[in-house]
Design a protein around this motif. Structure first.
Motif, PDB file in Angstrom:
ATOM      1  N   ALA A 175      -7.287   3.225  -4.131  1.00 15.53           N
ATOM      2  CA  ALA A 175      -7.802   1.947  -4.622  1.00 15.53           C
ATOM      3  C   ALA A 175      -8.768   1.321  -3.617  1.00 15.53           C
ATOM      4  O   ALA A 175      -9.457   0.352  -3.942  1.00 15.53           O
ATOM      5  CB  ALA A 175      -6.642   0.990  -4.901  1.00 15.53           C
ATOM      6  N   LEU A 176      -8.813   1.888  -2.398  1.00 13.45           N
ATOM      7  CA  LEU A 176      -9.596   1.259  -1.316  1.00 13.45           C
ATOM      8  C   LEU A 176     -10.740   2.196  -0.898  1.00 13.45           C
ATOM      9  O   LEU A 176     -10.748   3.376  -1.230  1.00 13.45           O
ATOM     10  CB  LEU A 176      -8.656   0.953  -0.150  1.00 13.45           C
ATOM     11  CG  LEU A 176      -7.514  -0.021  -0.533  1.00 13.45           C
ATOM     12  CD1 LEU A 176      -6.379   0.029   0.476  1.00 13.45           C
ATOM     13  CD2 LEU A 176      -8.062  -1.450  -0.672  1.00 13.45           C
ATOM     14  N   ASP A 177     -11.697   1.647  -0.162  1.00 20.25           N
ATOM     15  CA  ASP A 177     -12.883   2.422   0.221  1.00 20.25           C
ATOM     16  C   ASP A 177     -12.502   3.558   1.181  1.00 20.25           C
ATOM     17  O   ASP A 177     -11.985   3.299   2.274  1.00 20.25           O
ATOM     18  CB  ASP A 177     -13.906   1.483   0.881  1.00 20.25           C
ATOM     19  CG  ASP A 177     -15.226   2.194   1.206  1.00 20.25           C
ATOM     20  OD1 ASP A 177     -15.339   3.413   0.946  1.00 20.25           O
ATOM     21  OD2 ASP A 177     -16.135   1.521   1.735  1.00 20.25           O
ATOM     22  N   PRO A 178     -12.795   4.816   0.819  1.00 25.77           N
ATOM     23  CA  PRO A 178     -12.362   5.934   1.667  1.00 25.77           C
ATOM     24  C   PRO A 178     -13.177   6.103   2.943  1.00 25.77           C
ATOM     25  O   PRO A 178     -12.676   6.671   3.922  1.00 25.77           O
ATOM     26  CB  PRO A 178     -12.551   7.151   0.748  1.00 25.77           C
ATOM     27  CG  PRO A 178     -13.605   6.759  -0.223  1.00 25.77           C
ATOM     28  CD  PRO A 178     -13.436   5.277  -0.429  1.00 25.77           C
ATOM     29  N   LEU A 218       0.879  -1.180   0.000  1.00 24.74           N
ATOM     30  CA  LEU A 218       0.000   0.000   0.000  1.00 24.74           C
ATOM     31  C   LEU A 218       0.913   1.225   0.000  1.00 24.74           C
ATOM     32  O   LEU A 218       1.496   1.573   1.027  1.00 24.74           O
ATOM     33  CB  LEU A 218      -0.909  -0.034   1.229  1.00 24.74           C
ATOM     34  CG  LEU A 218      -1.843   1.154   1.439  1.00 24.74           C
ATOM     35  CD1 LEU A 218      -2.700   1.431   0.213  1.00 24.74           C
ATOM     36  CD2 LEU A 218      -2.729   0.915   2.665  1.00 24.74           C
ATOM     37  N   VAL A 219       1.053   1.839  -1.171  1.00 25.48           N
ATOM     38  CA  VAL A 219       2.079   2.871  -1.318  1.00 25.48           C
ATOM     39  C   VAL A 219       1.486   4.274  -1.178  1.00 25.48           C
ATOM     40  O   VAL A 219       0.326   4.512  -1.531  1.00 25.48           O
ATOM     41  CB  VAL A 219       2.816   2.726  -2.671  1.00 25.48           C
ATOM     42  CG1 VAL A 219       3.560   1.393  -2.717  1.00 25.48           C
ATOM     43  CG2 VAL A 219       1.856   2.847  -3.853  1.00 25.48           C
ATOM     44  N   GLY A 220       2.271   5.181  -0.625  1.00 26.60           N
ATOM     45  CA  GLY A 220       1.841   6.576  -0.524  1.00 26.60           C
ATOM     46  C   GLY A 220       0.703   6.768   0.457  1.00 26.60           C
ATOM     47  O   GLY A 220      -0.256   7.476   0.159  1.00 26.60           O
ATOM     48  N   ILE A 221       0.793   6.177   1.651  1.00 26.07           N
ATOM     49  CA  ILE A 221      -0.296   6.279   2.620  1.00 26.07           C
ATOM     50  C   ILE A 221       0.107   7.144   3.833  1.00 26.07           C
ATOM     51  O   ILE A 221      -0.092   6.794   4.993  1.00 26.07           O
ATOM     52  CB  ILE A 221      -0.869   4.877   2.976  1.00 26.07           C
ATOM     53  CG1 ILE A 221      -2.056   4.959   3.960  1.00 26.07           C
ATOM     54  CG2 ILE A 221       0.210   3.942   3.524  1.00 26.07           C
ATOM     55  CD1 ILE A 221      -3.304   5.509   3.383  1.00 26.07           C
ATOM     56  N   GLY A 260      -2.467   2.169  -4.509  1.00 27.29           N
ATOM     57  CA  GLY A 260      -2.497   3.474  -3.858  1.00 27.29           C
ATOM     58  C   GLY A 260      -3.696   3.554  -2.938  1.00 27.29           C
ATOM     59  O   GLY A 260      -4.617   2.726  -3.029  1.00 27.29           O
ATOM     60  N   PRO A 261      -3.723   4.549  -2.048  1.00 30.14           N
ATOM     61  CA  PRO A 261      -4.816   4.671  -1.075  1.00 30.14           C
ATOM     62  C   PRO A 261      -6.173   4.820  -1.745  1.00 30.14           C
ATOM     63  O   PRO A 261      -7.187   4.399  -1.195  1.00 30.14           O
ATOM     64  CB  PRO A 261      -4.468   5.942  -0.302  1.00 30.14           C
ATOM     65  CG  PRO A 261      -3.016   6.171  -0.539  1.00 30.14           C
ATOM     66  CD  PRO A 261      -2.713   5.609  -1.874  1.00 30.14           C
ATOM     67  N   GLU A 296       0.127  13.322   2.383  1.00 26.45           N
ATOM     68  CA  GLU A 296       0.224  13.693   0.964  1.00 26.45           C
ATOM     69  C   GLU A 296       1.480  13.064   0.408  1.00 26.45           C
ATOM     70  O   GLU A 296       2.570  13.563   0.702  1.00 26.45           O
ATOM     71  CB  GLU A 296       0.324  15.212   0.809  1.00 26.45           C
ATOM     72  CG  GLU A 296      -1.007  15.913   0.961  1.00 26.45           C
ATOM     73  CD  GLU A 296      -0.823  17.410   0.969  1.00 26.45           C
ATOM     74  OE1 GLU A 296       0.318  17.889   1.089  1.00 26.45           O
ATOM     75  OE2 GLU A 296      -1.823  18.119   0.882  1.00 26.45           O
ATOM     76  N   PRO A 297       1.441  12.024  -0.337  1.00 27.06           N
ATOM     77  CA  PRO A 297       0.242  11.289  -0.732  1.00 27.06           C
ATOM     78  C   PRO A 297      -0.355  10.547   0.459  1.00 27.06           C
ATOM     79  O   PRO A 297       0.310  10.322   1.451  1.00 27.06           O
ATOM     80  CB  PRO A 297       0.784  10.301  -1.766  1.00 27.06           C
ATOM     81  CG  PRO A 297       2.185  10.023  -1.295  1.00 27.06           C
ATOM     82  CD  PRO A 297       2.662  11.359  -0.784  1.00 27.06           C
ATOM     83  N   GLY A 298      -1.609  10.140   0.316  1.00 26.92           N
ATOM     84  CA  GLY A 298      -2.254   9.369   1.363  1.00 26.92           C
ATOM     85  C   GLY A 298      -3.659   9.893   1.553  1.00 26.92           C
ATOM     86  O   GLY A 298      -4.553   9.635   0.744  1.00 26.92           O
ATOM     87  N   LEU A 299      -3.807  10.712   2.583  1.00 27.06           N
ATOM     88  CA  LEU A 299      -5.126  11.276   2.865  1.00 27.06           C
ATOM     89  C   LEU A 299      -5.634  12.080   1.663  1.00 27.06           C
ATOM     90  O   LEU A 299      -6.836  12.047   1.352  1.00 27.06           O
ATOM     91  CB  LEU A 299      -5.026  12.144   4.123  1.00 27.06           C
ATOM     92  CG  LEU A 299      -6.301  12.768   4.648  1.00 27.06           C
ATOM     93  CD1 LEU A 299      -7.420  11.734   4.829  1.00 27.06           C
ATOM     94  CD2 LEU A 299      -6.039  13.501   5.956  1.00 27.06           C
ATOM     95  N   SER A 300      -4.745  12.783   0.986  1.00 23.16           N
ATOM     96  CA  SER A 300      -5.135  13.568  -0.196  1.00 23.16           C
ATOM     97  C   SER A 300      -5.728  12.670  -1.284  1.00 23.16           C
ATOM     98  O   SER A 300      -6.685  13.055  -1.972  1.00 23.16           O
ATOM     99  CB  SER A 300      -3.920  14.319  -0.742  1.00 23.16           C
ATOM    100  OG  SER A 300      -2.816  13.431  -0.869  1.00 23.16           O
ATOM    101  N   ASP A 301      -5.172  11.458  -1.436  1.00 21.64           N
ATOM    102  CA  ASP A 301      -5.697  10.496  -2.423  1.00 21.64           C
ATOM    103  C   ASP A 301      -7.058   9.955  -1.994  1.00 21.64           C
ATOM    104  O   ASP A 301      -7.961   9.750  -2.817  1.00 21.64           O
ATOM    105  CB  ASP A 301      -4.718   9.313  -2.593  1.00 21.64           C
ATOM    106  CG  ASP A 301      -3.345   9.769  -3.036  1.00 21.64           C
ATOM    107  OD1 ASP A 301      -2.603  10.328  -2.195  1.00 21.64           O
ATOM    108  OD2 ASP A 301      -3.023   9.599  -4.220  1.00 21.64           O
ATOM    109  N   ILE A 302      -7.175   9.746  -0.682  1.00 21.42           N
ATOM    110  CA  ILE A 302      -8.445   9.250  -0.146  1.00 21.42           C
ATOM    111  C   ILE A 302      -9.543  10.298  -0.351  1.00 21.42           C
ATOM    112  O   ILE A 302     -10.676   9.971  -0.706  1.00 21.42           O
ATOM    113  CB  ILE A 302      -8.245   8.866   1.337  1.00 21.42           C
ATOM    114  CG1 ILE A 302      -7.370   7.599   1.403  1.00 21.42           C
ATOM    115  CG2 ILE A 302      -9.571   8.690   2.060  1.00 21.42           C
ATOM    116  CD1 ILE A 302      -6.766   7.306   2.770  1.00 21.42           C
ATOM    117  N   PHE A 303      -9.190  11.573  -0.171  1.00 22.08           N
ATOM    118  CA  PHE A 303     -10.148  12.657  -0.447  1.00 22.08           C
ATOM    119  C   PHE A 303     -10.595  12.603  -1.919  1.00 22.08           C
ATOM    120  O   PHE A 303     -11.761  12.813  -2.234  1.00 22.08           O
ATOM    121  CB  PHE A 303      -9.521  14.034  -0.166  1.00 22.08           C
ATOM    122  CG  PHE A 303      -9.391  14.382   1.295  1.00 22.08           C
ATOM    123  CD1 PHE A 303     -10.369  14.018   2.227  1.00 22.08           C
ATOM    124  CD2 PHE A 303      -8.302  15.121   1.757  1.00 22.08           C
ATOM    125  CE1 PHE A 303     -10.252  14.366   3.576  1.00 22.08           C
ATOM    126  CE2 PHE A 303      -8.172  15.476   3.104  1.00 22.08           C
ATOM    127  CZ  PHE A 303      -9.151  15.099   4.011  1.00 22.08           C
TER     128      PHE A 303
END
Lengths: 420, 420
Positions: free
Chosen positions: B382-385, B139-142, B379-380, B145-152
């Motif tokens: 890819a999963l349910d936010p 699970l890359v970039g978690i 990446g983050p 930023e990256p991470g929460l920003s991707d989940i948003f």
């Protein structure tokens, strides 16, 4: 005369190349921390030149090398951190000593931008009595600045002025270096030392005092087509040397850094990269200690190698204000300009290092002839300037003089133009 | 769950402190090049925490440590130079892997400011098939930023928009550090990497392409009293991750560096101090090799130690423009703000590193619960936010949303104010 030249960097290599054309000495040992660099500096210069390895931080090593080669004169051409071991090593070996930068200063611990701490050259002058008692000469600050600039000051006092209000050394160039974003044409280590230390000023009423870095910005119009450059106060040896031998009300030094260079130096300071205190890089047993300023110097291109990419002229000079021999107000700028194209063609060395290197060679020749002599720790202004200026001209590098009064109006116009 | 946390710097130490309050794991081994630093990070956190020494540049060492402790999940919290050995080491040991920054990019050799070379994360995605075949998750970039920003971004696509024109991550703060001329609140090594590499942009028609550093400056008005900050394009993982899983016409990342920091970074680049290529310092046998960027990082204060001198808030967020679920134009900024005063009081860790560190801990808890699962390199987004955002709020650190349309006028006014 048997010379030990310490340092085969830009200035040392140029000094060896200049000396090679003169016959006043029997031997020049060129010594460097890197034997390879020393060998490169003497290569092709003839059999009076010998390369040697030397750790300039060790006075005993300097003395040993002097004794080994029967050295009569040591010329120090490394950065000013090594002044004291080379100065002491020469003394212990009974040799005379010349340098182009003096022992380093330390700022005042609580009031650095007003009061002096340990001053430039103070450690050397602290040993003047011993040098005098031993009848040995330490001729300090005999590059171009300090050096030729001091000689100009003495010449003005002896031959042009009856009374001097201010002696202001002014250094500027229009040199550009092709193909680099940023490539200083002189040692960045020394430039940082000069520019970020508190600048020093001398006034007859006040003695020596300091100001904040980059203080009193002024635009000075340099001769021979260089034109207006922004100059600021920096710490420099002339301010320490000139008042000891030349009568003036005020002595200053301003360096034509230009606006971009000033901003870069401010950032270097903000990031702590001017620091000479070693820090640990990496962790555990593989950690190494380096000083940020050494890293900055190592990362920038070596100024000695930039000659073929450089274009332009560099000017060193002394601006003297006061009363002429007739008692009327007088302002003169005595100066020396080197065109990079000329120094590269004639000597294969770039203008800034060549201009520094020629002066100690001229001085050594005057000492070899017995025209210059003395004992103790002396600045260039302690000796007769006329034979020096004549011999410098005979080396193919004449100096000039400009009546400065008409230039006041021009400078004012230039200042407004730059400000606009 | 048995976790190996690699790196006991600012983010690693904060992650350990955050995890210590949760009971979803049995063991956390905190490993660092410096055992002392690892011991400091686990001190007082209880007996589920163990310190170890690890050379993160050696995949075999990472694998060995995983096997020794029966590790199920490796969390990489060191600088991105070490992504590949840690990623490979986890794979060889059969552990899942999480990081907060992806494998490094290399600029295009001839056209760096237009074309991509090796892209961020490309080395990791090159091994996605192997990870998937082994049924292991990277699970890359978690981080944040990256991470929460991707989940948003994924949340916006799932729950707020029917069509997305642009996803633009925007990061800014009003944090100041008392007592230093210059003290970045995040790793300068990583900041230089992000800011001086060619920024990357993604467009549906064009794919990934690059621009010149500091391109497309814009003033963004950050929420919760932070206010307007100058933002510029920088290279960041979101631009590489979001288009793989979220449908949008354009993806960008702009960082609120502010004018002074931009000028400093430009000077650092001009001086070559951003370089990671080791250079020799000193001569002969005592020469040591260091990279200028490591020296700059070592000379600046460690951001992890500045918490008590810091004041202000940091904001990470994702600005989404497109059409709402009703088909009408919509602009939303989804964001997460941490106040340094709060993070210092609650956790003893400064806001910027705390904000980065909380996200992988939340992710690990979702993986431990089986709420999040997957295989391959994901990446983050890819999963349910939703479960992530809910658990983040349960950790005491809620997120926010702002209808961005009324702020366009404010931002325009702010831009004019700053330009004036």
């Amino acid at each position: 005369m048997r010379i030990l030249l310490v340092g085969a960097g830009g200035v040392g290599s140029a000094a060896a190349a200049i000396a090679a054309r003169r016959d006043f000495f029997q031997l020049m040992v060129v010594a460097d921390y890197s034997l390879e660099r020393a060998e490169r500096a003497v290569s092709g210069l003839g059999d009076r030149f010998v390369a040697a390895r030397l750790d300039a931080s060790q006075a005993d090593d300097v003395a040993r090398l002097c004794r080994e080669h029967g050295i009569t004169h040591v010329l120090n051409a490394v950065d000013p951190r090594f002044v004291m071991p080379i100065f002491d090593g020469a003394y212990h070996a009974g040799a005379d000593y010349l340098d182009m930068a003096m022992s380093l200063s330390l700022p005042h611990p609580t009031d650095p931008y007003t009061k002096t701490g340990v001053m430039l050259g103070e450690q050397q002058f602290g040993k003047a009595v011993a040098w005098e008692a031993a009848d040995r000469l330490a001729l300090v600050g005999i590059g171009v600045e300090p050096g030729l600039s001091d000689i100009f000051a003495r010449y003005a006092a002896d031959h042009l002025f009856s009374e001097i209000d201010e002696i202001g050394v002014r250094d500027g160039s229009n040199i550009t270096v092709e193909g680099f974003d940023f490539a200083p044409s002189f040692s960045i280590w020394t430039t940082i030392e000069e520019c970020l230390n508190p600048p020093i000023i001398w006034e007859r009423e006040r003695g020596w005092f300091t100001t904040a870095p980059f203080s009193e910005p002024e635009v000075f119009d340099f001769p021979e087509g260089i034109g207006p450059v922004e100059c600021v106060n920096v710490e420099h040896e002339e301010v320490l040397l000139i008042p000891r031998w030349v009568d003036a009300k005020r002595v200053t030094f301003k360096y034509g850094l230009g606006t971009e260079f000033i901003e870069i130096l401010k950032t270097v300071h903000k990031l702590g990269l001017d620091s000479t205190r070693p820090i640990a890089i990496g962790g555990g047993k593989s950690a190494v200690m380096v000083s940020p300023r050494d890293v900055l110097a190592a990362q920038l291109p070596d100024p000695a190698t930039l000659g073929s990419r450089m274009k332009g002229k560099t000017c060193a000079g002394t601006w003297v204000k006061g009363k002429g021999l007739d008692g009327r107000p007088r302002e003169m700028y005595l100066y020396h300009v080197v065109d990079n194209e000329w120094s590269m063609r004639e000597y294969g060395h770039q203008a800034v290092v060549w201009q520094t290197a020629v002066n100690p060679v001229v001085a050594l020749e005057l000492l070899a002839q017995g025209v210059w002599k003395g004992a103790g720790v002396l600045g260039p202004e302690a000796l007769d300037p006329v034979p020096f200026l004549d011999l410098l001209t005979a080396y193919g590098s004449p100096w000039g003089m400009r009546d400065q009064q008409p230039f006041r109006a021009v400078t004012q116009a230039a200042r407004e133009e730059i400000a606009a």
